[in-house]
Design a protein around this motif. Structure first.
Motif, PDB file in Angstrom:
ATOM      1  N   THR A 192       0.819  -1.220   0.000  1.00  0.00           N
ATOM      2  CA  THR A 192       0.000   0.000   0.000  1.00  0.00           C
ATOM      3  C   THR A 192       0.851   1.267   0.000  1.00  0.00           C
ATOM      4  O   THR A 192       0.406   2.318  -0.448  1.00  0.00           O
ATOM      5  CB  THR A 192      -0.988   0.029   1.183  1.00  0.00           C
ATOM      6  OG1 THR A 192      -0.254   0.065   2.408  1.00  0.00           O
ATOM      7  CG2 THR A 192      -1.907  -1.169   1.180  1.00  0.00           C
ATOM      8  N   GLY A 193       2.097   1.160   0.495  1.00  0.00           N
ATOM      9  CA  GLY A 193       2.986   2.330   0.478  1.00  0.00           C
ATOM     10  C   GLY A 193       3.201   2.829  -0.951  1.00  0.00           C
ATOM     11  O   GLY A 193       3.359   4.034  -1.187  1.00  0.00           O
ATOM     12  N   ALA A 194       3.174   1.890  -1.916  1.00  0.00           N
ATOM     13  CA  ALA A 194       3.392   2.267  -3.322  1.00  0.00           C
ATOM     14  C   ALA A 194       2.327   3.252  -3.799  1.00  0.00           C
ATOM     15  O   ALA A 194       2.583   4.091  -4.669  1.00  0.00           O
ATOM     16  CB  ALA A 194       3.386   1.019  -4.202  1.00  0.00           C
ATOM     17  N   TYR A 248       0.787   5.618  -1.931  1.00  0.00           N
ATOM     18  CA  TYR A 248       1.133   6.951  -1.408  1.00  0.00           C
ATOM     19  C   TYR A 248       2.351   7.506  -2.133  1.00  0.00           C
ATOM     20  O   TYR A 248       2.450   8.709  -2.400  1.00  0.00           O
ATOM     21  CB  TYR A 248       1.374   6.884   0.111  1.00  0.00           C
ATOM     22  CG  TYR A 248       0.109   6.564   0.849  1.00  0.00           C
ATOM     23  CD1 TYR A 248      -0.801   7.565   1.185  1.00  0.00           C
ATOM     24  CD2 TYR A 248      -0.233   5.243   1.170  1.00  0.00           C
ATOM     25  CE1 TYR A 248      -1.991   7.272   1.831  1.00  0.00           C
ATOM     26  CE2 TYR A 248      -1.421   4.937   1.812  1.00  0.00           C
ATOM     27  CZ  TYR A 248      -2.290   5.953   2.134  1.00  0.00           C
ATOM     28  OH  TYR A 248      -3.483   5.656   2.756  1.00  0.00           O
ATOM     29  N   ARG A 249       3.302   6.616  -2.457  1.00  0.00           N
ATOM     30  CA  ARG A 249       4.487   7.043  -3.212  1.00  0.00           C
ATOM     31  C   ARG A 249       4.080   7.566  -4.592  1.00  0.00           C
ATOM     32  O   ARG A 249       4.642   8.536  -5.099  1.00  0.00           O
ATOM     33  CB  ARG A 249       5.462   5.860  -3.367  1.00  0.00           C
ATOM     34  CG  ARG A 249       6.153   5.504  -2.071  1.00  0.00           C
ATOM     35  CD  ARG A 249       6.958   4.227  -2.171  1.00  0.00           C
ATOM     36  NE  ARG A 249       7.587   3.946  -0.898  1.00  0.00           N
ATOM     37  CZ  ARG A 249       8.782   4.424  -0.529  1.00  0.00           C
ATOM     38  NH1 ARG A 249       9.487   5.146  -1.357  1.00  0.00           N
ATOM     39  NH2 ARG A 249       9.261   4.153   0.664  1.00  0.00           N
ATOM     40  N   ARG A 292      10.625   4.735  -5.611  1.00  0.00           N
ATOM     41  CA  ARG A 292      11.367   4.080  -4.513  1.00  0.00           C
ATOM     42  C   ARG A 292      12.533   4.898  -3.971  1.00  0.00           C
ATOM     43  O   ARG A 292      13.306   4.389  -3.180  1.00  0.00           O
ATOM     44  CB  ARG A 292      11.934   2.733  -4.989  1.00  0.00           C
ATOM     45  CG  ARG A 292      10.893   1.796  -5.506  1.00  0.00           C
ATOM     46  CD  ARG A 292      10.219   1.048  -4.379  1.00  0.00           C
ATOM     47  NE  ARG A 292       8.963   0.511  -4.808  1.00  0.00           N
ATOM     48  CZ  ARG A 292       7.944   0.278  -3.993  1.00  0.00           C
ATOM     49  NH1 ARG A 292       8.039   0.513  -2.706  1.00  0.00           N
ATOM     50  NH2 ARG A 292       6.816  -0.200  -4.454  1.00  0.00           N
ATOM     51  N   SER A 305      10.139   8.693  -0.617  1.00  0.00           N
ATOM     52  CA  SER A 305       9.717   8.238   0.712  1.00  0.00           C
ATOM     53  C   SER A 305       9.209   9.447   1.509  1.00  0.00           C
ATOM     54  O   SER A 305       8.174   9.380   2.181  1.00  0.00           O
ATOM     55  CB  SER A 305      10.891   7.614   1.487  1.00  0.00           C
ATOM     56  OG  SER A 305      11.396   6.495   0.814  1.00  0.00           O
ATOM     57  N   SER A 327       5.386  10.157   2.711  1.00  0.00           N
ATOM     58  CA  SER A 327       5.081  10.362   4.121  1.00  0.00           C
ATOM     59  C   SER A 327       4.286  11.660   4.312  1.00  0.00           C
ATOM     60  O   SER A 327       3.303  11.710   5.053  1.00  0.00           O
ATOM     61  CB  SER A 327       6.387  10.398   4.924  1.00  0.00           C
ATOM     62  OG  SER A 327       6.138  10.702   6.264  1.00  0.00           O
ATOM     63  N   SER A 365       0.735  11.386   2.845  1.00  0.00           N
ATOM     64  CA  SER A 365      -0.094  10.401   3.543  1.00  0.00           C
ATOM     65  C   SER A 365      -0.699  10.950   4.833  1.00  0.00           C
ATOM     66  O   SER A 365      -1.585  10.330   5.415  1.00  0.00           O
ATOM     67  CB  SER A 365       0.707   9.123   3.840  1.00  0.00           C
ATOM     68  OG  SER A 365       1.660   9.356   4.850  1.00  0.00           O
ATOM     69  N   ASP A 369       0.633  -4.779   3.247  1.00  0.00           N
ATOM     70  CA  ASP A 369       1.543  -4.116   4.166  1.00  0.00           C
ATOM     71  C   ASP A 369       1.407  -2.613   4.097  1.00  0.00           C
ATOM     72  O   ASP A 369       1.148  -2.052   3.042  1.00  0.00           O
ATOM     73  CB  ASP A 369       2.972  -4.656   3.965  1.00  0.00           C
ATOM     74  CG  ASP A 369       3.958  -3.696   3.345  1.00  0.00           C
ATOM     75  OD1 ASP A 369       4.118  -2.583   3.872  1.00  0.00           O
ATOM     76  OD2 ASP A 369       4.601  -4.092   2.362  1.00  0.00           O
ATOM     77  N   GLY A 370       1.455  -1.976   5.285  1.00  0.00           N
ATOM     78  CA  GLY A 370       1.283  -0.529   5.332  1.00  0.00           C
ATOM     79  C   GLY A 370       1.458   0.006   6.740  1.00  0.00           C
ATOM     80  O   GLY A 370       2.331  -0.444   7.489  1.00  0.00           O
ATOM     81  N   ASP A 426      -1.711   1.389   8.386  1.00  0.00           N
ATOM     82  CA  ASP A 426      -3.058   1.403   8.975  1.00  0.00           C
ATOM     83  C   ASP A 426      -3.891   0.227   8.495  1.00  0.00           C
ATOM     84  O   ASP A 426      -5.106   0.305   8.439  1.00  0.00           O
ATOM     85  CB  ASP A 426      -3.773   2.702   8.570  1.00  0.00           C
ATOM     86  CG  ASP A 426      -3.955   2.788   7.058  1.00  0.00           C
ATOM     87  OD1 ASP A 426      -3.219   2.095   6.318  1.00  0.00           O
ATOM     88  OD2 ASP A 426      -4.850   3.528   6.610  1.00  0.00           O
ATOM     89  N   ARG A 438      10.908  10.275   9.217  1.00  0.00           N
ATOM     90  CA  ARG A 438       9.696   9.761   8.557  1.00  0.00           C
ATOM     91  C   ARG A 438       8.830   8.983   9.547  1.00  0.00           C
ATOM     92  O   ARG A 438       7.615   9.155   9.595  1.00  0.00           O
ATOM     93  CB  ARG A 438      10.106   8.873   7.377  1.00  0.00           C
ATOM     94  CG  ARG A 438       8.965   8.460   6.507  1.00  0.00           C
ATOM     95  CD  ARG A 438       9.447   8.200   5.106  1.00  0.00           C
ATOM     96  NE  ARG A 438      10.203   6.961   4.989  1.00  0.00           N
ATOM     97  CZ  ARG A 438       9.683   5.816   4.565  1.00  0.00           C
ATOM     98  NH1 ARG A 438       8.391   5.730   4.284  1.00  0.00           N
ATOM     99  NH2 ARG A 438      10.429   4.750   4.437  1.00  0.00           N
ATOM    100  N   ASP A 494       5.053   9.717  10.551  1.00  0.00           N
ATOM    101  CA  ASP A 494       3.995   8.731  10.283  1.00  0.00           C
ATOM    102  C   ASP A 494       3.278   8.297  11.567  1.00  0.00           C
ATOM    103  O   ASP A 494       2.104   7.951  11.541  1.00  0.00           O
ATOM    104  CB  ASP A 494       4.577   7.477   9.598  1.00  0.00           C
ATOM    105  CG  ASP A 494       5.113   7.758   8.197  1.00  0.00           C
ATOM    106  OD1 ASP A 494       4.794   8.831   7.649  1.00  0.00           O
ATOM    107  OD2 ASP A 494       5.845   6.901   7.669  1.00  0.00           O
ATOM    108  N   ARG A 517       1.099  11.629  13.348  1.00  0.00           N
ATOM    109  CA  ARG A 517       0.074  12.378  12.622  1.00  0.00           C
ATOM    110  C   ARG A 517      -1.314  12.120  13.214  1.00  0.00           C
ATOM    111  O   ARG A 517      -1.559  11.093  13.854  1.00  0.00           O
ATOM    112  CB  ARG A 517       0.109  12.006  11.136  1.00  0.00           C
ATOM    113  CG  ARG A 517      -0.268  10.584  10.876  1.00  0.00           C
ATOM    114  CD  ARG A 517      -0.034  10.190   9.435  1.00  0.00           C
ATOM    115  NE  ARG A 517      -0.355   8.803   9.215  1.00  0.00           N
ATOM    116  CZ  ARG A 517       0.171   8.062   8.254  1.00  0.00           C
ATOM    117  NH1 ARG A 517       1.044   8.588   7.416  1.00  0.00           N
ATOM    118  NH2 ARG A 517      -0.181   6.800   8.113  1.00  0.00           N
TER     119      ARG A 517
END
Ligand code: DC
Length: 224
Positions: free
Chosen positions: A32-34, A36-37, A88, A93, A97, A100, A125-126, A128, A177, A181, A184
């Motif tokens: 899931t980070g991808a 937001y990236r 990446r 990153s 952050s 997000s 993976d993330g 939340d 970061r 994260d 927040r």
């Protein structure tokens, strides 16, 4: 259908471990980070400050994000284009952050994530996943390790990918970061109440994968 939530700070090895677990269980690995990236990448291309909630929010209607699974790997298409490893970099990153932490960005990506989990057995993976995206997951693991350990892993990963970085800079950036994260107001990095807290500072990759597979088997019993 089985749903596994993996949360934790950066560099804990979530993505490599989740990928390996997905392969062993023959389920989908969702990074899931991808997402937001990818939003971060678009924001940068428009020269907008990623902390400017209004400016970033105004760009969202211009963004279409599609997630496809091709050859066992996740590809994120931003307005029809897969930007690969460009999302990446350490700079992305930080962009990810920052964006997000903006509520409209989280709302924008929510349905995409829920939709994938509705249609597939997944390990996601993330930050939340156990708290917001998959509150009813079959298993929730909060994977973490000491900051130094995580920075060293991230340093090796970046170096192996051919990026030239200094360990001290990776550590400083990681601390910044993670601070952002986890402090927040919206969906901070946090273990769900029913998550297994798993510190893998002293474990190698295979030991971590084995431990998680054991947890899956224990939790899901006959389902797999
Ligand atoms: O997992 P990652 O390092 O690729 O994530 C990049 C950033 O995206 C991270 O700093 C915080 C944000 N993120 C998030 O807020 N929620 C998620 N589920 C995944 C990532």
């Amino acid at each position: 259908m089985i749903r596994i939530a993996i949360d934790g700070p950066g560099g804990a090895g979530k993505s490599t471990v989740a990928k390996a677990v997905a392969k062993k269980l023959d389920i989908l690995y969702v990074d899931t980070g991808a997402l937001y990236r990818t939003v971060g990448l678009y924001v940068k291309s428009k020269g907008v400050d990623p902390k400017d909630a209004e400016g970033v929010g105004a760009l969202l209607p211009e963004i279409s994000i599609e997630v496809k699974y091709e050859g066992g790997a996740q590809h994120v298409y931003l307005n029809g284009v897969d930007h690969g490893d460009a999302i990446r970099t350490p700079e992305m990153s930080m962009y990810a952050s920052a964006v997000s932490a903006i509520p409209s960005v989280r709302a924008f990506l929510l349905e995409t994530q829920k939709d994938i989990a509705r249609k597939n057995s997944v390990i996601m993976d993330g930050r939340d996943i156990g708290t917001v995206i998959l509150p009813d997951a079959d298993l929730k693991v909060f994977v973490t390790a000491s900051a130094e350990c995580r920075a060293m892993r991230r340093f090796k990963e970046l170096t192996e990918r051919g990026q030239s970085v200094k360990y001290e800079d990776v550590l400083a950036e990681m601390n910044q970061r993670d601070g952002q994260d986890s402090s927040r107001a919206i969906a901070p990095t946090k273990a769900a109440e029913d998550a297994v807290y798993f510190d893998n500072s002293d474990l190698d990759f295979d030991q971590t994968v084995d431990a998680i597979i054991r947890m899956v088997k224990e939790k899901t019993g006959g389902k797999l």
